[in-house]
Design a protein around this motif. Structure first.
Motif, PDB file in Angstrom:
ATOM      1  N   VAL A  98     -50.767 -13.834   5.290  1.00  0.00           N
ATOM      2  CA  VAL A  98     -50.871 -13.400   6.687  1.00  0.00           C
ATOM      3  C   VAL A  98     -49.605 -12.692   7.131  1.00  0.00           C
ATOM      4  N   SER A 102     -49.530  -8.623   7.619  1.00  0.00           N
ATOM      5  CA  SER A 102     -49.308  -8.188   9.000  1.00  0.00           C
ATOM      6  C   SER A 102     -48.039  -7.362   9.120  1.00  0.00           C
ATOM      7  N   GLN A 168     -59.131 -19.608   6.515  1.00  0.00           N
ATOM      8  CA  GLN A 168     -57.992 -19.520   7.425  1.00  0.00           C
ATOM      9  C   GLN A 168     -57.485 -18.084   7.559  1.00  0.00           C
ATOM     10  N   ILE A 172     -57.217 -16.019  11.151  1.00  0.00           N
ATOM     11  CA  ILE A 172     -55.997 -15.370  11.649  1.00  0.00           C
ATOM     12  C   ILE A 172     -56.235 -13.886  11.898  1.00  0.00           C
ATOM     13  N   TRP A 173     -56.917 -13.232  10.988  1.00  0.00           N
ATOM     14  CA  TRP A 173     -57.172 -11.802  11.164  1.00  0.00           C
ATOM     15  C   TRP A 173     -58.140 -11.545  12.315  1.00  0.00           C
ATOM     16  N   GLN A 176     -56.029 -11.740  15.362  1.00  0.00           N
ATOM     17  CA  GLN A 176     -55.145 -10.581  15.488  1.00  0.00           C
ATOM     18  C   GLN A 176     -55.881  -9.340  15.959  1.00  0.00           C
ATOM     19  N   ASN A 195     -49.907 -14.389  19.979  1.00  0.00           N
ATOM     20  CA  ASN A 195     -49.166 -14.968  18.855  1.00  0.00           C
ATOM     21  C   ASN A 195     -49.129 -16.494  18.939  1.00  0.00           C
ATOM     22  N   ILE A 198     -52.457 -17.687  17.715  1.00  0.00           N
ATOM     23  CA  ILE A 198     -52.509 -17.622  16.250  1.00  0.00           C
ATOM     24  C   ILE A 198     -51.749 -18.794  15.637  1.00  0.00           C
ATOM     25  N   SER A 201     -53.691 -22.105  16.351  1.00  0.00           N
ATOM     26  CA  SER A 201     -54.894 -22.206  15.524  1.00  0.00           C
ATOM     27  C   SER A 201     -54.535 -22.481  14.070  1.00  0.00           C
ATOM     28  N   PHE A 202     -53.483 -21.851  13.592  1.00  0.00           N
ATOM     29  CA  PHE A 202     -53.052 -22.055  12.213  1.00  0.00           C
ATOM     30  C   PHE A 202     -52.626 -23.504  11.989  1.00  0.00           C
ATOM     31  N   SER A 266     -58.463 -22.991  20.014  1.00  0.00           N
ATOM     32  CA  SER A 266     -57.600 -23.227  18.850  1.00  0.00           C
ATOM     33  C   SER A 266     -58.058 -24.445  18.057  1.00  0.00           C
TER      34      SER A 266
END
Length: 288
Positions: A98, A102, A168, A172-173, A176, A195, A198, A201-202, A266
């Motif tokens: 990621v 990115s 995952q 994330i993508w 984004q 951000n 992200i 959630s991660f 999230s």
């Protein structure tokens, strides 16, 4: 006398060699065995002393249940390390791909250095405490033994790692590319909020993946979870510290407070990883 009996000498030696070759440990021989070796002039070294010096594990009594206990704990430690490595590799793969992709495509990495430090703490310290402290159970004895030349990272582990990593990465993508539209983010702070979404959630993906990693093959990962107080304490502290970091430590972690809707989104993205992990466990793969 027994010291002149070739049959006893040969069979006593074979018993010692068998115990040593299995690497299960060392039995205290019965009294006649000591008498045999003590009075046998042909024995330059005591067989049981050789086995004792060469064995990896030494069992001090002659109770067969001790062998079962040793084997059960040995398998438990081995599988717990496998579960931790599976969890750790999943976090590493996703974080690396990621941030690298990115940075190359957009010039901006969604996870900052402080956030990655917190993720690394979840992955290493807290993850090791949670997954490596699982107590042994009787079902471990139903598993086939692992040979010396067996692969430590099995096909089951690769299946779980790749499946969770892909999920995952997609999450994330998606955040984004479509996160601002999905959560209706506008204004000058929209990038900071995105951000933070992200990052949040991660982290929750790792929290629920940690639960799924309690068993690499069984779908029901909640069995006995409340009996492992260390695991429950680690999960609880992880969630509490995550709330503190997002809501109160924004200056240091480059985060902004989230609304209830954003928190729910999230956590939901993290929870969805559990049925995906269960579906992955239904895919048949070889055990090697």
């Amino acid at each position: 006398m027994c010291n002149t009996c070739t049959w006893c000498d040969r069979n006593a030696t074979q018993m010692e060699a068998k115990l040593h070759s299995n690497s299960l440990g060392y039995f205290r021989p019965p009294p006649y065995h000591f008498h045999l070796e003590r009075n046998n002039p042909r024995s330059g070294l005591h067989h049981h002393e050789v086995a004792k010096e060469s064995a990896d594990v030494i069992i001090l009594d002659d109770n067969f249940s001790t062998i079962v206990t040793v084997a059960k704990w040995g398998r438990s430690v081995y599988i717990n390390i496998q579960k931790f490595v599976q969890f750790q590799l999943t976090v590493n793969v996703v974080a690396l791909i990621v941030n690298f992709s990115s940075a190359c495509l957009t010039g901006n990495a969604p996870l900052t250095a402080v956030q990655l430090l917190w993720v690394n703490m979840i992955m290493d310290t807290l993850g090791a405490l949670a997954l490596a402290t699982e107590p042994p159970n009787d079902e471990l004895m139903k598993r086939p033994p692992v040979g010396r030349k067996g692969n430590f990272i099995s096909n089951v582990m690769w299946r779980n790692i790749l499946g969770q990593s892909i999920y995952q990465f997609v999450v994330i993508w998606f955040l984004q590319t479509r996160g601002k539209v999905t959560f209706h983010l506008n204004g000058p702070d929209s990038d900071m909020t995105l951000n933070t979404l992200i990052f949040n959630s991660f982290v929750f993906c790792q929290v629920f993946n940690e639960i799924s990693s309690r068993d690499m093959e069984r779908i029901n990962v909640f069995q006995g979870i409340l009996k492992n107080y260390v695991f429950v304490a680690v999960l609880t502290s992880t969630v509490i510290f995550q709330i503190v970091i997002v809501e109160f430590l924004g200056t240091y972690a480059n985060t902004s407070p989230l609304s209830l809707k954003q928190w729910f989104g999230s956590i939901l993205l993290g929870v969805l990883g559990m049925p995906i992990a269960a579906a992955l466990k239904m895919i048949p793969v070889g055990s090697v």
